[in-house]
Design a protein around this motif. Sequence first.
Motif, PDB file in Angstrom:
ATOM      1  N   PRO A 169      17.310   1.739  12.484  1.00 32.13           N
ATOM      2  CA  PRO A 169      18.120   2.954  12.615  1.00 32.13           C
ATOM      3  C   PRO A 169      18.183   3.792  11.347  1.00 32.13           C
ATOM      4  CG  PRO A 169      19.528   1.037  12.367  1.00 32.13           C
ATOM      5  CD  PRO A 169      18.128   0.520  12.460  1.00 32.13           C
ATOM      6  N   SER A 170      17.945   3.185  10.193  1.00 30.80           N
ATOM      7  CA  SER A 170      18.124   3.902   8.926  1.00 30.80           C
ATOM      8  C   SER A 170      16.799   4.256   8.246  1.00 30.80           C
ATOM      9  CB  SER A 170      18.994   3.074   7.961  1.00 30.80           C
ATOM     10  OG  SER A 170      18.439   1.779   7.796  1.00 30.80           O
ATOM     11  N   VAL A 171      15.925   3.263   8.063  1.00 28.45           N
ATOM     12  CA  VAL A 171      14.642   3.496   7.381  1.00 28.45           C
ATOM     13  C   VAL A 171      13.600   3.946   8.394  1.00 28.45           C
ATOM     14  CG1 VAL A 171      12.832   2.436   5.974  1.00 28.45           C
ATOM     15  CG2 VAL A 171      15.219   1.731   5.685  1.00 28.45           C
ATOM     16  N   LYS A 172      12.818   4.959   8.037  1.00 27.00           N
ATOM     17  CA  LYS A 172      11.757   5.439   8.910  1.00 27.00           C
ATOM     18  C   LYS A 172      10.395   5.115   8.301  1.00 27.00           C
ATOM     19  CE  LYS A 172      14.207   6.919  12.247  1.00 27.00           C
ATOM     20  NZ  LYS A 172      14.174   6.160  13.511  1.00 27.00           N
ATOM     21  N   TYR A 173       9.521   4.573   9.124  1.00 29.51           N
ATOM     22  CA  TYR A 173       8.184   4.199   8.681  1.00 29.51           C
ATOM     23  C   TYR A 173       7.188   5.258   9.143  1.00 29.51           C
ATOM     24  CZ  TYR A 173      10.470  -0.237   7.836  1.00 29.51           C
ATOM     25  OH  TYR A 173      11.325  -1.208   7.373  1.00 29.51           O
ATOM     26  N   ASN A 174       6.129   5.439   8.341  1.00 27.66           N
ATOM     27  CA  ASN A 174       5.141   6.485   8.632  1.00 27.66           C
ATOM     28  C   ASN A 174       3.735   5.936   8.508  1.00 27.66           C
ATOM     29  OD1 ASN A 174       6.944   8.974   8.791  1.00 27.66           O
ATOM     30  ND2 ASN A 174       7.489   8.191   6.769  1.00 27.66           N
ATOM     31  N   PHE A 175       2.820   6.630   9.175  1.00 33.09           N
ATOM     32  CA  PHE A 175       1.400   6.306   9.036  1.00 33.09           C
ATOM     33  C   PHE A 175       0.597   7.600   9.055  1.00 33.09           C
ATOM     34  CE2 PHE A 175      -2.714   5.664  11.208  1.00 33.09           C
ATOM     35  CZ  PHE A 175      -3.341   4.916  10.223  1.00 33.09           C
ATOM     36  N   HIS A 176      -0.265   7.755   8.064  1.00 30.39           N
ATOM     37  CA  HIS A 176      -1.151   8.919   7.989  1.00 30.39           C
ATOM     38  C   HIS A 176      -2.587   8.435   7.889  1.00 30.39           C
ATOM     39  CE1 HIS A 176       2.345  11.480   7.365  1.00 30.39           C
ATOM     40  NE2 HIS A 176       2.736  10.665   6.404  1.00 30.39           N
ATOM     41  N   LYS A 177      -3.439   8.950   8.756  1.00 29.52           N
ATOM     42  CA  LYS A 177      -4.845   8.554   8.705  1.00 29.52           C
ATOM     43  C   LYS A 177      -5.492   9.055   7.429  1.00 29.52           C
ATOM     44  CE  LYS A 177      -6.130   7.810  13.514  1.00 29.52           C
ATOM     45  NZ  LYS A 177      -7.105   8.129  14.564  1.00 29.52           N
ATOM     46  N   MET A 178      -6.368   8.228   6.880  1.00 27.72           N
ATOM     47  CA  MET A 178      -7.096   8.607   5.673  1.00 27.72           C
ATOM     48  C   MET A 178      -8.209   9.576   6.057  1.00 27.72           C
ATOM     49  SD  MET A 178      -8.759   5.985   2.917  1.00 27.72           S
ATOM     50  CE  MET A 178      -9.097   6.497   1.241  1.00 27.72           C
ATOM     51  N   GLU A 179      -8.250  10.717   5.387  1.00 29.98           N
ATOM     52  CA  GLU A 179      -9.244  11.742   5.729  1.00 29.98           C
ATOM     53  C   GLU A 179     -10.664  11.279   5.414  1.00 29.98           C
ATOM     54  OE1 GLU A 179      -8.672  14.431   7.381  1.00 29.98           O
ATOM     55  OE2 GLU A 179      -6.518  14.047   7.466  1.00 29.98           O
ATOM     56  N   GLN A 180     -10.846  10.740   4.205  1.00 27.04           N
ATOM     57  CA  GLN A 180     -12.168  10.292   3.790  1.00 27.04           C
ATOM     58  C   GLN A 180     -12.038   8.987   3.020  1.00 27.04           C
ATOM     59  OE1 GLN A 180     -13.845  13.494   1.478  1.00 27.04           O
ATOM     60  NE2 GLN A 180     -14.587  14.577   3.282  1.00 27.04           N
ATOM     61  N   CYS A 181     -13.024   8.132   3.170  1.00 22.87           N
ATOM     62  CA  CYS A 181     -13.053   6.911   2.367  1.00 22.87           C
ATOM     63  C   CYS A 181     -14.502   6.568   2.043  1.00 22.87           C
ATOM     64  CB  CYS A 181     -12.367   5.767   3.087  1.00 22.87           C
ATOM     65  SG  CYS A 181     -13.154   5.296   4.632  1.00 22.87           S
ATOM     66  N   LYS A 182     -14.695   5.948   0.883  1.00 19.54           N
ATOM     67  CA  LYS A 182     -16.048   5.649   0.434  1.00 19.54           C
ATOM     68  C   LYS A 182     -16.680   4.511   1.224  1.00 19.54           C
ATOM     69  CE  LYS A 182     -15.020   7.150  -4.287  1.00 19.54           C
ATOM     70  NZ  LYS A 182     -14.897   6.737  -5.706  1.00 19.54           N
ATOM     71  N   ASP A 183     -15.898   3.497   1.562  1.00 15.48           N
ATOM     72  CA  ASP A 183     -16.442   2.353   2.289  1.00 15.48           C
ATOM     73  C   ASP A 183     -15.338   1.659   3.078  1.00 15.48           C
ATOM     74  OD1 ASP A 183     -14.949   0.933   0.386  1.00 15.48           O
ATOM     75  OD2 ASP A 183     -16.686   0.712  -0.924  1.00 15.48           O
ATOM     76  N   LYS A 184     -15.712   0.624   3.824  1.00 11.39           N
ATOM     77  CA  LYS A 184     -14.762  -0.113   4.662  1.00 11.39           C
ATOM     78  C   LYS A 184     -13.685  -0.785   3.830  1.00 11.39           C
ATOM     79  CE  LYS A 184     -16.375   0.286   8.934  1.00 11.39           C
ATOM     80  NZ  LYS A 184     -15.562   0.801  10.050  1.00 11.39           N
ATOM     81  N   ALA A 185     -14.067  -1.322   2.672  1.00 10.43           N
ATOM     82  CA  ALA A 185     -13.094  -2.022   1.829  1.00 10.43           C
ATOM     83  C   ALA A 185     -11.980  -1.083   1.383  1.00 10.43           C
ATOM     84  CB  ALA A 185     -13.797  -2.633   0.610  1.00 10.43           C
ATOM     85  N   GLU A 186     -12.350   0.156   1.023  1.00  9.31           N
ATOM     86  CA  GLU A 186     -11.351   1.141   0.623  1.00  9.31           C
ATOM     87  C   GLU A 186     -10.436   1.494   1.793  1.00  9.31           C
ATOM     88  OE1 GLU A 186     -11.078   5.734  -1.121  1.00  9.31           O
ATOM     89  OE2 GLU A 186     -13.024   4.757  -0.869  1.00  9.31           O
ATOM     90  N   ALA A 187     -11.024   1.616   3.002  1.00  9.53           N
ATOM     91  CA  ALA A 187     -10.226   1.941   4.186  1.00  9.53           C
ATOM     92  C   ALA A 187      -9.236   0.822   4.503  1.00  9.53           C
ATOM     93  CB  ALA A 187     -11.145   2.184   5.383  1.00  9.53           C
TER      94      ALA A 187
END
Length: 352
Positions: A169-187
């Motif tokens: 009820p108090s804390v809100k969680y967020n998610f934003h997609k990464m626009e660009q990444c160099k490789d899978k490990a970074e993602a």
Amino acid sequence: MAEPAGRRMEAVRRHLLPPSAPPPPVLSPNPLSSLAVTVVEPSPVIIGGMVLDIHAKPSVPPHPGTTVPGMVKYISGGVARNIAECMSKLGTRPFMISVVGNDMAGDFLLKYWRSAGLCTEVAYESGVPVLFEPVSVVKSRRIEPIAEYITCTSPNEIELVAMANALSPSVKYNFHKMEQCKDKAEAVEYLFEMLSPAMFFLLENGIKLLIVTLGSNGVFICCKEHTNFMKDQRKCKQTPFSTQLLEKLEGSFLSNTPVNLCGERSSRTCVFHLPAISASVISLTGAGDCLVGGVLSGLCGGLDIIRSVAVGVAIAKASVESEANIPDNICAASVADDAKRILLSAKKLWCR
């Protein structure tokens, strides 16, 4: 709209609550409740939708204002039905609770269900672990009244955040997609940074096991150290399918790590990453359902949590390479090979 949704959740809640009176004598006792049993054959109960999917595909490029020739296919669908069918093809015999209309679609669904040798009667047994499949962002928010009864859940990134926000009820969680990444490990590193607050929050609120699907970036497994989904995985009766998997996956991943997910309880939280493997994509419909069906069948067949999730990812790959929601033929040898490749690239991201 709120009232029908509330009634549906109340019906599910009643299924999950212990019965007010002892079950009728015709019901078999829950095998997980007896320590004297040396081998158990779990009977998973799937609660959810059984619907008729209609797939329409044009045979020529469409033009406005004129008839377009093409092909229409009727395919048995619904997330819960797909999961149950997938499990049956892996040698596990699930029960299912659903609502089916007395019409053409209902007749089609039940005829196919019976032809697969699946049961059309269901009985309640208490004391079993519960997996909640969110299905969508809207439906994932319905976790609030039943969260305390849920053992495991399998959201994607946005469903995970929606579930955490529904319980916070108090804390809100967020998610934003990464626009660009160099490789899978970074993602993967970025996704863990973005999603770990919501994952840890759900674990703190009673969820014991999180399987977070990340599409082409694989899967996060998040749980307390020494968590086991069932009382004693080693006492589960193996199916022919799970026997082949156990033989091929012996020694993969967990034998080389100090983290044991099938022992004494621990307060440490662990996060593992299992990668996806490349596939020739034909259709994405049913892939997530096959992942859940594969995980549950693996657990019921005696595999531990991480190997079961690897099997689920491998069967999801087979699904995207098939036109059907559930592949007609699931080859144990191919699934085992893909699962082994997944486990060889699996990583422990966090444990403390």
